[in-house]
Design an enzyme around this catalytic site. Sequence first.
Site, PDB file in Angstrom:
ATOM      1  N   ASN A 135       2.711 103.240   3.142  1.00 14.59           N
ATOM      2  CA  ASN A 135       4.180 103.336   3.143  1.00 14.59           C
ATOM      3  C   ASN A 135       4.715 104.389   2.183  1.00 14.59           C
ATOM      4  OD1 ASN A 135       4.302 101.290   5.011  1.00 14.59           O
ATOM      5  ND2 ASN A 135       4.425  99.684   3.455  1.00 14.59           N
ATOM      6  N   ARG A 161      -1.415  83.748  25.447  1.00 13.04           N
ATOM      7  CA  ARG A 161      -1.870  83.638  24.050  1.00 13.04           C
ATOM      8  C   ARG A 161      -2.851  84.740  23.660  1.00 13.04           C
ATOM      9  NH1 ARG A 161      -2.031  78.337  25.727  1.00 13.04           N
ATOM     10  NH2 ARG A 161      -0.196  77.207  25.024  1.00 13.04           N
ATOM     11  N   HIS A 220       8.149 105.890   2.614  1.00 11.68           N
ATOM     12  CA  HIS A 220       8.818 105.108   3.649  1.00 11.68           C
ATOM     13  C   HIS A 220       9.993 104.286   3.134  1.00 11.68           C
ATOM     14  CE1 HIS A 220       5.588 106.454   6.168  1.00 11.68           C
ATOM     15  NE2 HIS A 220       5.944 105.696   7.186  1.00 11.68           N
ATOM     16  N   ARG A 231      -2.932  98.129   1.879  1.00 11.49           N
ATOM     17  CA  ARG A 231      -2.317  98.742   3.076  1.00 11.49           C
ATOM     18  C   ARG A 231      -0.931  99.309   2.774  1.00 11.49           C
ATOM     19  NH1 ARG A 231      -2.833  96.733   9.382  1.00 11.49           N
ATOM     20  NH2 ARG A 231      -1.520  98.369  10.233  1.00 11.49           N
ATOM     21  N   LYS A 284      -7.002 105.761   7.807  1.00 12.80           N
ATOM     22  CA  LYS A 284      -6.279 104.536   8.187  1.00 12.80           C
ATOM     23  C   LYS A 284      -7.280 103.396   8.407  1.00 12.80           C
ATOM     24  CE  LYS A 284      -2.532 102.281  10.281  1.00 12.80           C
ATOM     25  NZ  LYS A 284      -1.271 102.321  10.954  1.00 12.80           N
ATOM     26  N   HIS A 339      12.872 104.944   5.457  1.00 13.16           N
ATOM     27  CA  HIS A 339      13.484 103.907   6.302  1.00 13.16           C
ATOM     28  C   HIS A 339      14.974 103.809   6.038  1.00 13.16           C
ATOM     29  CE1 HIS A 339       9.450 101.642   7.029  1.00 13.16           C
ATOM     30  NE2 HIS A 339       9.709 102.488   7.997  1.00 13.16           N
ATOM     31  N   GLU A 396       3.235 112.295   8.988  1.00 11.68           N
ATOM     32  CA  GLU A 396       2.260 111.227   8.692  1.00 11.68           C
ATOM     33  C   GLU A 396       0.906 111.847   8.322  1.00 11.68           C
ATOM     34  OE1 GLU A 396       3.146 108.126   8.439  1.00 11.68           O
ATOM     35  OE2 GLU A 396       4.782 107.729   9.856  1.00 11.68           O
ATOM     36  N   LYS A 407      -0.836  96.600  14.087  1.00 15.38           N
ATOM     37  CA  LYS A 407       0.543  96.121  13.964  1.00 15.38           C
ATOM     38  C   LYS A 407       1.232  96.325  15.307  1.00 15.38           C
ATOM     39  CE  LYS A 407       1.782  96.667   9.098  1.00 15.38           C
ATOM     40  NZ  LYS A 407       2.716  97.331   8.160  1.00 15.38           N
ATOM     41  N   GLU A 416      -1.823  93.628   5.184  1.00 16.03           N
ATOM     42  CA  GLU A 416      -0.936  94.164   4.148  1.00 16.03           C
ATOM     43  C   GLU A 416      -0.628  93.184   3.032  1.00 16.03           C
ATOM     44  OE1 GLU A 416       1.965  96.872   5.670  1.00 16.03           O
ATOM     45  OE2 GLU A 416       3.045  96.964   3.776  1.00 16.03           O
ATOM     46  N   HIS A 462      11.441 109.582  12.934  1.00 16.29           N
ATOM     47  CA  HIS A 462      10.763 108.891  11.837  1.00 16.29           C
ATOM     48  C   HIS A 462      10.078 109.880  10.883  1.00 16.29           C
ATOM     49  CE1 HIS A 462       8.560 105.798   9.729  1.00 16.29           C
ATOM     50  NE2 HIS A 462       7.424 106.415  10.009  1.00 16.29           N
TER      51      HIS A 462
HETATM   52  N1  LIG Z   1       2.375  99.857  14.750  1.00 17.72           N
HETATM   53  C1  LIG Z   1       2.387 100.688  13.724  1.00 17.72           C
HETATM   54  O1  LIG Z   1       1.560 100.593  12.807  1.00 17.72           O
HETATM   55  C2  LIG Z   1       3.399 101.786  13.692  1.00 17.72           C
HETATM   56  C3  LIG Z   1       3.277 102.824  12.759  1.00 17.72           C
HETATM   57  C4  LIG Z   1       4.199 103.864  12.804  1.00 17.72           C
HETATM   58  C5  LIG Z   1       5.207 103.852  13.749  1.00 17.72           C
HETATM   59  N2  LIG Z   1       5.312 102.819  14.632  1.00 17.72           N
HETATM   60  C6  LIG Z   1       6.357 102.797  15.671  1.00 17.72           C
HETATM   61  O2  LIG Z   1       6.135 103.911  16.522  1.00 17.72           O
HETATM   62  C7  LIG Z   1       7.372 104.247  17.148  1.00 17.72           C
HETATM   63  C8  LIG Z   1       7.496 105.752  17.156  1.00 17.72           C
HETATM   64  O3  LIG Z   1       6.429 106.304  17.887  1.00 17.72           O
HETATM   65  P1  LIG Z   1       6.485 107.790  18.452  1.00 17.72           P
HETATM   66  O4  LIG Z   1       6.943 108.706  17.400  1.00 17.72           O
HETATM   67  O5  LIG Z   1       5.190 108.027  19.123  1.00 17.72           O
HETATM   68  O6  LIG Z   1       7.699 107.720  19.482  1.00 17.72           O
HETATM   69  P2  LIG Z   1       7.832 107.451  21.061  1.00 17.72           P
HETATM   70  O7  LIG Z   1       6.826 106.497  21.543  1.00 17.72           O
HETATM   71  O8  LIG Z   1       9.251 107.151  21.310  1.00 17.72           O
HETATM   72  O9  LIG Z   1       7.499 108.897  21.663  1.00 17.72           O
HETATM   73  C9  LIG Z   1       8.342 109.975  21.357  1.00 17.72           C
HETATM   74  C10 LIG Z   1       8.852 110.679  22.606  1.00 17.72           C
HETATM   75  O10 LIG Z   1       7.837 111.499  23.152  1.00 17.72           O
HETATM   76  C11 LIG Z   1       7.599 111.192  24.516  1.00 17.72           C
HETATM   77  N3  LIG Z   1       6.179 111.422  24.728  1.00 17.72           N
HETATM   78  C12 LIG Z   1       5.150 110.687  24.244  1.00 17.72           C
HETATM   79  N4  LIG Z   1       3.985 111.291  24.501  1.00 17.72           N
HETATM   80  C13 LIG Z   1       4.268 112.433  25.173  1.00 17.72           C
HETATM   81  C14 LIG Z   1       3.476 113.493  25.692  1.00 17.72           C
HETATM   82  N5  LIG Z   1       2.152 113.525  25.489  1.00 17.72           N
HETATM   83  N6  LIG Z   1       4.096 114.491  26.344  1.00 17.72           N
HETATM   84  C15 LIG Z   1       5.441 114.476  26.473  1.00 17.72           C
HETATM   85  N7  LIG Z   1       6.252 113.533  25.982  1.00 17.72           N
HETATM   86  C16 LIG Z   1       5.672 112.522  25.329  1.00 17.72           C
HETATM   87  C17 LIG Z   1       8.065 109.770  24.672  1.00 17.72           C
HETATM   88  O11 LIG Z   1       8.421 109.469  25.984  1.00 17.72           O
HETATM   89  C18 LIG Z   1       9.266 109.743  23.736  1.00 17.72           C
HETATM   90  O12 LIG Z   1      10.382 110.278  24.378  1.00 17.72           O
HETATM   91  C19 LIG Z   1       8.452 103.527  16.381  1.00 17.72           C
HETATM   92  O13 LIG Z   1       8.934 102.462  17.152  1.00 17.72           O
HETATM   93  C20 LIG Z   1       7.735 102.998  15.142  1.00 17.72           C
HETATM   94  O14 LIG Z   1       8.297 101.803  14.659  1.00 17.72           O
HETATM   95  C21 LIG Z   1       4.416 101.802  14.617  1.00 17.72           C
HETATM   96 ZN   LIG Z   2       5.513 106.049   9.216  1.00 13.70          ZN
END
Ligand SMILES: NC(=O)c1ccc[n+]([C@@H]2O[C@H](COP(=O)([O-])OP(=O)(O)OC[C@H]3O[C@@H](n4cnc5c(N)ncnc54)[C@H](O)[C@@H]3O)[C@@H](O)[C@H]2O)c1
Ligand SMILES: [Zn+2]
Length: 359
Positions: free
Chosen positions: A245, A121, A248, A241, A227, A252, A185, A143, A237, A265
């Site tokens: 977006n 939990r 987005h 918040r 942020k 999306h 972003e 999130k 949100e 993304h």
């Molecule tokens: N929680 C939130 O508020 C929020 C906001 C925006 C996006 N997201 C989520 O984030 C995700 C995307 O995140 P992302 O773009 O970081 O993608 P990711 O976590 O898939 O990383 C991208 C790629 O880079 C590699 N990588 C990461 N750090 C590295 C480093 N320092 N050196 C070499 N390789 C590295 C990873 O292994 C992966 O292959 C999505 O699932 C999205 O939905 C969440």
């Molecule tokens: Zn985004």
Amino acid sequence: MRLVEVPLGNRSYVIKIGGGLLSRLGVECARLKLGQRCAVITDTNVGKKYARAALKSLAASGFDPVLLTVPAGEKSKRMAMVEQCYDRLAAHRLERKSFLVALGGGVVGDLAGFVAATYLRGIPFVQAPTTLLAQVDSSVGGKTGVNLQAGKNLVGAFYQPRLVLCDLDTFQTLPKREFVSGLAEVIKYGIIYDAVLFAQLERNLPRLLQRDAALLASVVARCCEIKAEVVGQDETESGLRAILNFGHTIGHAIENSSGYGKFLHGEAIAIGQVAAAKLSREILGLPSGDVARIEKVFAQAGLPVAFKANPARRKKLFAAMQLDKKVSGGEVKFVLAERLGRVKFGCQVPTELVARVVT
Ligand SMILES: NC(=O)c1ccc[n+]([C@@H]2O[C@H](COP(=O)([O-])OP(=O)(O)OC[C@H]3O[C@@H](n4cnc5c(N)ncnc54)[C@H](O)[C@@H]3O)[C@@H](O)[C@H]2O)c1
Ligand SMILES: [Zn+2]
């Protein structure tokens, strides 16, 4: 090192930004007075490069860490992986005072955050983001969640980390396409909240693309401040918040309709933000000069600014937007800009107009 506070009452926490921070992970966790047992969740790419440093630092501060490595990529953000993590945590006898460290990009952060929110939990967790997107966006704000077959991020929880440790050195190994995608972003924060940041990005884009350390420190910190300010006012949100977006809604839909993986993304939301800027001109009178500046900065960053839509792709795109509307239970609402640095959320836009700006 720069510090940014996320103001959320007794769940407030600090974002630390700087070089070499991963080697301080243990010391920083010790300051939080967390339990001795812990787990580091990472992915196959990040683990190869940074797991050893993270584990070493934790062990040096007296912690007993176990390493969980999930396959790199969006596919790991699913319930089956959450269950595998629970089993490993239970086997390592993590208890209520134990904690998790999310070491990686947004995929690892969202997955590990959700595991932390639900195992026993809820146990404390620390974000150690390693992508630009994760440092300026996904690791901050609480999130967490995973995807279902039916769509992205459909299961999750708002669950704040106890600390976010942004080690800027990790960008040295980040593939260029991932870095540039994160810039989408960064630019977004300028458009929605800070015209000075936007102008700074316009001026300094070449240095940013070279990953200049000092510049990155100030830019990442400013994005985190924005942020933090937004999340501090509207954690779950219910209003403000939503401004995060910007770009987005269309972004999306582009991601959904072109099959995940085709666009990153950041690439999809770059196109979405340029389209949103054009809608802003039509609906809120955003000056054409500002629309041009927005388009130019994305293009100069090496991001796509238009979606080559043949009729079939366009149809899919609009179907994806309709689906989004069903999920959100009503109208497709847009975030639009009145001027650089100032946006409004909840704007209605006629579908014909959307069709006109997505070309
Ligand atoms: N929680 C939130 O508020 C929020 C906001 C925006 C996006 N997201 C989520 O984030 C995700 C995307 O995140 P992302 O773009 O970081 O993608 P990711 O976590 O898939 O990383 C991208 C790629 O880079 C590699 N990588 C990461 N750090 C590295 C480093 N320092 N050196 C070499 N390789 C590295 C990873 O292994 C992966 O292959 C999505 O699932 C999205 O939905 C969440
Ligand atoms: Zn985004």
